[in-house]
Design a protein around this motif. Structure first.
Motif, mmCIF file in Angstrom:
data_model
loop_
_atom_site.group_PDB
_atom_site.id
_atom_site.type_symbol
_atom_site.label_atom_id
_atom_site.label_comp_id
_atom_site.label_asym_id
_atom_site.label_seq_id
_atom_site.Cartn_x
_atom_site.Cartn_y
_atom_site.Cartn_z
ATOM 1 N N ALA A 61 -3.489 -7.566 -13.753
ATOM 2 C CA ALA A 61 -2.967 -7.849 -15.098
ATOM 3 C C ALA A 61 -3.758 -8.182 -15.495
ATOM 4 C CB ALA A 61 -2.336 -8.684 -15.397
ATOM 5 N N GLU A 62 -4.561 -8.983 -14.847
ATOM 6 C CA GLU A 62 -6.415 -9.210 -15.556
ATOM 7 C C GLU A 62 -7.559 -7.722 -15.968
ATOM 8 O OE1 GLU A 62 -8.156 -12.454 -14.096
ATOM 9 O OE2 GLU A 62 -6.888 -13.713 -13.632
ATOM 10 N N HIS A 63 -7.566 -7.496 -15.348
ATOM 11 C CA HIS A 63 -7.833 -5.843 -14.691
ATOM 12 C C HIS A 63 -7.143 -4.703 -16.251
ATOM 13 C CE1 HIS A 63 -10.150 -2.719 -13.231
ATOM 14 N NE2 HIS A 63 -9.454 -1.863 -13.879
ATOM 15 N N VAL A 64 -6.322 -4.785 -16.373
ATOM 16 C CA VAL A 64 -6.206 -4.149 -17.269
ATOM 17 C C VAL A 64 -5.798 -4.787 -18.540
ATOM 18 C CG1 VAL A 64 -4.351 -2.804 -15.264
ATOM 19 C CG2 VAL A 64 -3.235 -4.633 -16.942
ATOM 20 N N GLY A 65 -5.808 -5.562 -19.215
ATOM 21 C CA GLY A 65 -6.184 -6.163 -19.960
ATOM 22 C C GLY A 65 -4.658 -6.529 -21.510
ATOM 23 N N SER A 66 -5.716 -7.058 -22.337
ATOM 24 C CA SER A 66 -3.888 -6.925 -23.287
ATOM 25 C C SER A 66 -3.502 -5.713 -23.568
ATOM 26 C CB SER A 66 -4.706 -7.725 -24.327
ATOM 27 O OG SER A 66 -5.928 -7.125 -25.345
ATOM 28 N N GLY A 67 -3.969 -4.976 -23.662
ATOM 29 C CA GLY A 67 -4.278 -3.187 -23.742
ATOM 30 C C GLY A 67 -3.108 -3.085 -22.464
ATOM 31 N N GLY A 68 -2.672 -3.306 -21.742
ATOM 32 C CA GLY A 68 -1.713 -2.601 -20.112
ATOM 33 C C GLY A 68 -0.940 -3.580 -19.814
ATOM 34 N N HIS A 69 -0.565 -2.804 -18.932
ATOM 35 C CA HIS A 69 1.028 -4.116 -18.965
ATOM 36 C C HIS A 69 1.366 -4.159 -17.806
ATOM 37 C CE1 HIS A 69 4.621 -6.225 -21.081
ATOM 38 N NE2 HIS A 69 4.723 -5.758 -19.654
ATOM 39 N N VAL A 70 2.138 -5.103 -16.683
ATOM 40 C CA VAL A 70 2.208 -4.791 -15.955
ATOM 41 C C VAL A 70 3.777 -5.533 -15.797
ATOM 42 C CG1 VAL A 70 1.865 -6.012 -13.423
ATOM 43 C CG2 VAL A 70 0.082 -5.153 -14.449
ATOM 44 N N TYR A 71 4.224 -3.813 -14.450
ATOM 45 C CA TYR A 71 5.967 -4.697 -14.441
ATOM 46 C C TYR A 71 5.815 -4.844 -13.010
ATOM 47 C CZ TYR A 71 7.459 -1.663 -18.667
ATOM 48 O OH TYR A 71 7.801 -1.375 -19.424
ATOM 49 N N SER A 72 6.372 -5.772 -12.906
ATOM 50 C CA SER A 72 6.191 -6.809 -11.370
ATOM 51 C C SER A 72 8.111 -7.244 -10.353
ATOM 52 C CB SER A 72 5.512 -8.295 -11.291
ATOM 53 O OG SER A 72 5.653 -8.899 -10.232
ATOM 54 N N THR A 73 8.432 -6.368 -10.385
ATOM 55 C CA THR A 73 9.661 -6.195 -9.334
ATOM 56 C C THR A 73 10.001 -7.246 -8.048
ATOM 57 O OG1 THR A 73 9.982 -4.638 -8.273
ATOM 58 C CG2 THR A 73 10.122 -4.589 -10.619
ATOM 59 N N GLU A 74 11.445 -7.651 -8.324
ATOM 60 C CA GLU A 74 11.638 -8.433 -6.392
ATOM 61 C C GLU A 74 12.885 -8.843 -6.825
ATOM 62 O OE1 GLU A 74 11.411 -9.300 -3.845
ATOM 63 O OE2 GLU A 74 9.279 -9.372 -3.431
ATOM 64 N N LEU A 75 13.885 -8.488 -5.799
ATOM 65 C CA LEU A 75 14.744 -8.511 -5.062
ATOM 66 C C LEU A 75 15.520 -9.752 -4.256
ATOM 67 C CD1 LEU A 75 15.401 -5.830 -2.923
ATOM 68 C CD2 LEU A 75 15.787 -5.391 -4.895
ATOM 69 N N GLY A 76 17.009 -9.595 -5.373
ATOM 70 C CA GLY A 76 17.786 -11.257 -5.676
ATOM 71 C C GLY A 76 17.001 -11.913 -6.575
ATOM 72 N N ALA A 77 18.211 -13.062 -6.872
ATOM 73 C CA ALA A 77 18.087 -13.921 -7.949
ATOM 74 C C ALA A 77 17.399 -14.453 -7.878
ATOM 75 C CB ALA A 77 19.339 -15.399 -8.060
ATOM 76 N N ASP A 78 17.264 -15.263 -6.676
ATOM 77 C CA ASP A 78 15.780 -16.646 -6.346
ATOM 78 C C ASP A 78 14.579 -15.662 -6.376
ATOM 79 O OD1 ASP A 78 18.392 -18.432 -6.050
ATOM 80 O OD2 ASP A 78 17.963 -18.154 -3.158
ATOM 81 N N SER A 79 14.471 -14.743 -5.654
ATOM 82 C CA SER A 79 13.021 -13.890 -5.294
ATOM 83 C C SER A 79 12.482 -13.936 -7.138
ATOM 84 C CB SER A 79 13.167 -13.040 -4.514
ATOM 85 O OG SER A 79 13.408 -12.975 -3.297
ATOM 86 N N VAL A 80 13.315 -13.588 -7.739
ATOM 87 C CA VAL A 80 12.909 -12.755 -8.984
ATOM 88 C C VAL A 80 12.979 -14.249 -9.999
ATOM 89 C CG1 VAL A 80 13.982 -12.533 -11.202
ATOM 90 C CG2 VAL A 80 14.251 -11.061 -9.325
ATOM 91 N N GLU A 81 13.784 -15.805 -9.492
ATOM 92 C CA GLU A 81 13.268 -16.720 -10.639
ATOM 93 C C GLU A 81 11.293 -17.608 -10.392
ATOM 94 O OE1 GLU A 81 13.431 -19.560 -13.053
ATOM 95 O OE2 GLU A 81 14.570 -17.878 -12.644
#
Length: 209
Positions: A61-81
């Protein structure tokens, strides 16, 4: 007796610290590798599939900067939280946390310039479905990188066996074969010293696939 206990505790703590340091060092190397092979720059949109604590998502996220974007995914409610808490506590505003699914990314179609998975691919019980979902999430010409490890024993014939016992892991040959079958073009594939597997593929520019 107390000296023996203290010595044992000290050795255990030292081993833990050394292991953590090695893990952090490897993670930094992997971030550098990902930036290079995925051709990430200011403004890139990238997805971290199975992001764990989100440390790599935040670095990118720091590398791509404010003009970029990162989607970050996980499985399961606890892991996502947990992942969401880590992201929200970081000084970034360009990361979106999503709950994934065992057979699909849940990413918007054609949203990403690049995707990557670090020590996640061998968990796929239906790799064909997941690979198709990742292909759909990529823009034409987008890149996908897989970091994983080869099993200590035989790979096993069923993908469901890749997360168990001596079958734990996946070979570079299997990853490349399955990604080719999903319509990707292989850019590079290697098993480095030890069991580390590094694979890079690209979605064809044609919108027909």
């Amino acid at each position: 007796m107390e000296k023996t206990i203290m010595r044992t505790w000290f050795i255990a703590a030292l081993v833990l610290i050394m292991g953590t340091t090695m893990a952090c060092g490897q993670e930094k190397e992997d971030v550098t590798w990902l930036i290079d092979v995925l051709e990430l720059s200011e403004g890139s949109v990238v997805a971290d599939i199975g992001a764990g604590d989100g440390s790599i998502s935040l670095a990118l996220a720091e590398h791509v900067g404010s003009g970029g974007h990162v989607y970050s995914t996980e499985l399961g409610a606890d892991s996502v939280e947990y992942l969401r808490e880590m992201v929200e506590s970081a000084p970034v505003s360009n990361v979106t946390v999503l709950e994934g699914h065992p057979t699909q990314t849940n990413l918007p179609e054609g949203c990403c310039d690049a995707l990557f998975l670090r020590r996640v691919y061998h968990h796929f019980k239906d790799p064909a479905a997941m690979n198709e979902s990742m292909r759909q999430a990529l823009k034409p010409g987008g890149r996908l990188a897989v970091i994983d490890f080869a099993p200590r024993g035989d790979e096993g014939g069923d993908p469901a066996e890749r997360a168990t016992g001596n079958h734990h892991g996946v070979t570079a040959e299997t990853v490349t074969r399955e990604l080719r079958e999903a319509g990707f073009t292989v850019i590079s594939s290697e098993q480095r010293s030890g069991r580390d597997v590094y694979v890079v593929v690209r979605k064809p520019n044609s919108k027909n696939r």
